[in-house]
Design a protein around this motif. Sequence first.
Motif, PDB file in Angstrom:
ATOM      1  N   ALA A 188      45.328  35.939  33.411  1.00 49.87           N
ATOM      2  CA  ALA A 188      45.770  37.309  33.640  1.00 49.87           C
ATOM      3  C   ALA A 188      47.054  37.537  32.856  1.00 49.87           C
ATOM      4  CB  ALA A 188      46.009  37.554  35.127  1.00 49.87           C
ATOM      5  N   HIS A 189      47.124  38.696  32.186  1.00 51.08           N
ATOM      6  CA  HIS A 189      48.289  39.051  31.385  1.00 51.08           C
ATOM      7  C   HIS A 189      48.147  40.526  31.038  1.00 51.08           C
ATOM      8  CE1 HIS A 189      51.218  39.178  28.100  1.00 51.08           C
ATOM      9  NE2 HIS A 189      51.607  37.956  28.414  1.00 51.08           N
ATOM     10  N   PRO A 190      49.253  41.303  31.074  1.00 52.09           N
ATOM     11  CA  PRO A 190      49.111  42.727  30.767  1.00 52.09           C
ATOM     12  C   PRO A 190      48.618  43.003  29.350  1.00 52.09           C
ATOM     13  CG  PRO A 190      51.429  42.099  30.965  1.00 52.09           C
ATOM     14  CD  PRO A 190      50.626  40.958  31.478  1.00 52.09           C
ATOM     15  N   LEU A 192      33.705  45.134  35.715  1.00 47.95           N
ATOM     16  CA  LEU A 192      34.861  45.188  34.843  1.00 47.95           C
ATOM     17  C   LEU A 192      36.043  44.407  35.404  1.00 47.95           C
ATOM     18  CD1 LEU A 192      34.708  48.947  33.827  1.00 47.95           C
ATOM     19  CD2 LEU A 192      33.611  46.985  32.752  1.00 47.95           C
ATOM     20  N   LEU A 193      35.874  43.796  36.583  1.00 48.80           N
ATOM     21  CA  LEU A 193      36.946  43.015  37.177  1.00 48.80           C
ATOM     22  C   LEU A 193      36.922  41.593  36.639  1.00 48.80           C
ATOM     23  CD1 LEU A 193      37.095  43.906  40.983  1.00 48.80           C
ATOM     24  CD2 LEU A 193      38.805  44.373  39.250  1.00 48.80           C
ATOM     25  N   LEU A 194      38.073  41.130  36.174  1.00 53.78           N
ATOM     26  CA  LEU A 194      38.177  39.725  35.800  1.00 53.78           C
ATOM     27  C   LEU A 194      38.305  38.892  37.067  1.00 53.78           C
ATOM     28  CD1 LEU A 194      40.609  39.792  32.766  1.00 53.78           C
ATOM     29  CD2 LEU A 194      38.271  38.982  32.749  1.00 53.78           C
ATOM     30  N   MET A 195      37.584  37.787  37.090  1.00 55.85           N
ATOM     31  CA  MET A 195      37.599  36.904  38.257  1.00 55.85           C
ATOM     32  C   MET A 195      37.817  35.465  37.816  1.00 55.85           C
ATOM     33  SD  MET A 195      34.190  38.087  40.275  1.00 55.85           S
ATOM     34  CE  MET A 195      33.540  39.734  40.168  1.00 55.85           C
ATOM     35  N   THR A 196      38.165  34.643  38.785  1.00 58.57           N
ATOM     36  CA  THR A 196      38.020  33.205  38.659  1.00 58.57           C
ATOM     37  C   THR A 196      37.206  32.750  39.856  1.00 58.57           C
ATOM     38  OG1 THR A 196      39.173  31.078  38.421  1.00 58.57           O
ATOM     39  CG2 THR A 196      40.170  32.681  39.899  1.00 58.57           C
ATOM     40  N   PRO A 240      39.038  37.899  42.630  1.00 59.64           N
ATOM     41  CA  PRO A 240      39.477  38.859  41.602  1.00 59.64           C
ATOM     42  C   PRO A 240      40.923  38.576  41.211  1.00 59.64           C
ATOM     43  CG  PRO A 240      38.386  39.987  43.430  1.00 59.64           C
ATOM     44  CD  PRO A 240      38.625  38.577  43.867  1.00 59.64           C
ATOM     45  N   LEU A 241      41.159  38.435  39.927  1.00 61.30           N
ATOM     46  CA  LEU A 241      42.506  38.104  39.460  1.00 61.30           C
ATOM     47  C   LEU A 241      43.495  39.228  39.731  1.00 61.30           C
ATOM     48  CD1 LEU A 241      41.453  36.314  36.180  1.00 61.30           C
ATOM     49  CD2 LEU A 241      42.519  35.255  38.167  1.00 61.30           C
ATOM     50  N   LEU A 242      42.984  40.441  39.837  1.00 61.22           N
ATOM     51  CA  LEU A 242      43.852  41.566  40.163  1.00 61.22           C
ATOM     52  C   LEU A 242      44.530  41.354  41.510  1.00 61.22           C
ATOM     53  CD1 LEU A 242      44.745  44.441  39.295  1.00 61.22           C
ATOM     54  CD2 LEU A 242      42.812  45.318  40.615  1.00 61.22           C
ATOM     55  N   GLU A 243      43.780  40.784  42.475  1.00 62.71           N
ATOM     56  CA  GLU A 243      44.352  40.535  43.804  1.00 62.71           C
ATOM     57  C   GLU A 243      45.437  39.470  43.741  1.00 62.71           C
ATOM     58  OE1 GLU A 243      43.631  42.467  46.420  1.00 62.71           O
ATOM     59  OE2 GLU A 243      42.474  43.551  44.911  1.00 62.71           O
ATOM     60  N   LEU A 244      45.252  38.493  42.870  1.00 66.86           N
ATOM     61  CA  LEU A 244      46.285  37.463  42.708  1.00 66.86           C
ATOM     62  C   LEU A 244      47.566  38.062  42.142  1.00 66.86           C
ATOM     63  CD1 LEU A 244      44.527  34.275  41.278  1.00 66.86           C
ATOM     64  CD2 LEU A 244      45.423  34.628  43.569  1.00 66.86           C
TER      65      LEU A 244
END
Length: 810
Positions: A521-523, A459-463, A491-495
């Motif tokens: 990434a965007h809320p 479920l994690l978005l990545m690049t 993981p884009l969450l880390e960015l």
Amino acid sequence: MDTGTRVILLLMGFCSLWDSGQAQMKIPPETVQQWASVLSVQLRDITTKYSGSLLLQKKLKDVEPIVKIVELDGMDLVKDFAEDIERMLGSKMKSVKRLAESAEDADLYHDFNATMQFDYYNSMLINSGDEDGNFAPLGGDFPLEENEHFNQLLVNVQQSDIQVPTNVYNRDPNILNAIYNSESLNDVFINNFQKDPTLTWQYFGSSTGFFRIYPGIKWTPDANGVAAYDCRNRNWYIQAATSPKDIIIMVDISGSMKGLKMTIAKHTINTILDTLGENDFVNIIAYTDYVRYVEPCFRGTLVQADLDNREHFKTLVDGLHVKGEAKINKAMKEAFKVLNLTRSLGQGSMCNQAIMLITDGAMEDYEEVFKEFNWPDRRVRVFTYLIGREMTFAQNTKWIACNNKGYYTHISTLADVQENVMEYLHVLSRPMVINHDHDIIWTEAYMDTVLFTTKAQSLLLMTSVAMPVFSKKKETLSHGILLGVVGTDIPLLELMKLAPRYMLGVHGYAFLVTNNGYILAHPDLRPLYKDGRKLKPKPNYNSVDLAEVEWEDTDELLRTAMVRGETGRMSLNVRASLDKAKRPLFLVNDYFYTSISETPFSFGMVLTKGHGQYMVMGNVSVEEGLHDLMSPDLSISSEWTYCELDIDPQHRKYSQLQAATRYLLGKEPDLECDERLLQQTLFDAVVTAPLEAYWNALMLNEPDGVMEGVETAFLGTRSGLTRLFRYAGLETRIAKKFLTPSDKDNLFTVDHFPLWYRLTVENPPGKFYYYSVNDKGTTFVVATTAVTMSSGGRTAMVGGEFHRILLSGL
């Protein structure tokens, strides 16, 4: 029952009577107004008493002389955050470059051995054996342990292993030689991870079909027991292996293509479409004795090969029917005209151009067409796919490809499609290989649900950042041999954690977009939907345009500036909503944006005018702050980064509060912590400390006990600090989920401030705002008020004080 309770019940009863049928008794409006006034006074008194808001406001007034209220400089912030992101992505690029160099060196000094026998760890077969305890061939003992950094997956951080698709023979000499060569990557994987412990998956996708992944895992086949994953079909592989391209697919739909031939042709088209990405452009022509675009709206042009367009083409191709006689001549001329026009206008990819001819045979070689449109420069490559078992016209089909710098393949069964389609990628990669263009590519956002179907990691978005690997052998250098692609996931969450929530404020946020205007990434990017009890990715989750979420940017000025990689700012009047679109907000947002160097990404952030522009900066001693930070009623956000726990594996066992405390005590001086956030948290802990004693005194000293229905008092601050006091025990509380770890809407998360905090700040400070919540039939009211500080002519929000009244308990 006290007066306040009676008033609430009377008002509720009145509303109920009115709804049920035009009021069976007449109540004067003055009476209703009187009830409302009494209710208002009673509610205000109750909320003021049990929240302790007046005490907190007095405490803040006392410390106003020693605090500073600073105005945030959005341009400085956006540049600082962008530099942090650049450093993080730069370290990933260095890791990938080390992998590419190692893979190329290993191949340079290896001589192909046609009789090689070599055992390797096959990820499908590891740790499996027969009833006698004998390991399966290519299996063996492969230790796996849960690892928090890899989302509690069972992994082996000392060894990589190999995944081979079911349709590829795992002992083929080409496979064995390539796997043997790639063994050298093990040490590089481990070394990279030691240098940068924030790295996640590292991998090498071979042009022969195997996939080496670190750390090693046990591969889970699909429901049919098949390993369908082929790394060569993945976007990171395709983008790294080839440059952007303009493609026109020509498919023969004449009568001779009926039956299995047409089925194979459609599958071939779909497979070609799957090799395209958002940097490519495409169109499809279906021809018989006339030229027909499968999508008439796209006639005479090329469209971006994003997910939406590719899926649209697949639907149209599925509806194709055979009829008539094939006339390749007209269709070929049309394809060349479109490609030449696109190039002359400076449109499309401005790079490779190709025609994909899918047919069961060419009656002639159409030399005159190529002389008119493609020779002598041969700017457009022509790839031909001969469909079916008949070879009558194979010679002409092969001649067309070979004389136009393309490639000819014969596809007789559905099983042949995948491998044969992939050949065109190798051809298009040759100029890059010969010129040794080690271009680094970045993918759009994606969820790799193939690898981790049963884990939350899916479920994690990545690049992904990836890089091609070439053969450097002198004897084959002119052939342009692509060995494969190396890459790693981010993981884009880390960015996004590099733009901390507390700096952006309650309604502020950060976002990333690609050079195509798509959101990374965007809320407001919500990539999942509920299918029954399961969460699934939306079909177009990674091709959502910035204009679709920032829809007040009607002239697309923000989008255009970010796509161009510009640096700047702009303001927009924004209509937002909270609480699942039930509560509207009208905000003025300042947008700041800049590009991320050496990537196709742009970073943007939003500060809301008013309270979003200012931040309170307080200062207390560590000793004083630590005493209050360890209060039992206090917690800090588990999702915010007060201290970086991923750099040293030994720190991953700590919670954020534990890490912050140990750092401040000097027990973990090597921790990397956000000094400004920690200082703000200590200040908030000190100034809110009197509330703990106040709430406890109310609980202990009320003659008749705490008023029935008042369950919880709590407060939150911009630093992510929460104080929580339960007036009612768990067994008597009705809304048991409220403010528990599973109640994400009401907690400080990496995506948002709590709902009650966001609602509070838009109301006048000192006045309570009441809103009702219905949680599976349980209705309760949350009363909220904002608490502010003033200094130097500026006023800033410190936080909010809240408590909850359960109407169902009255």
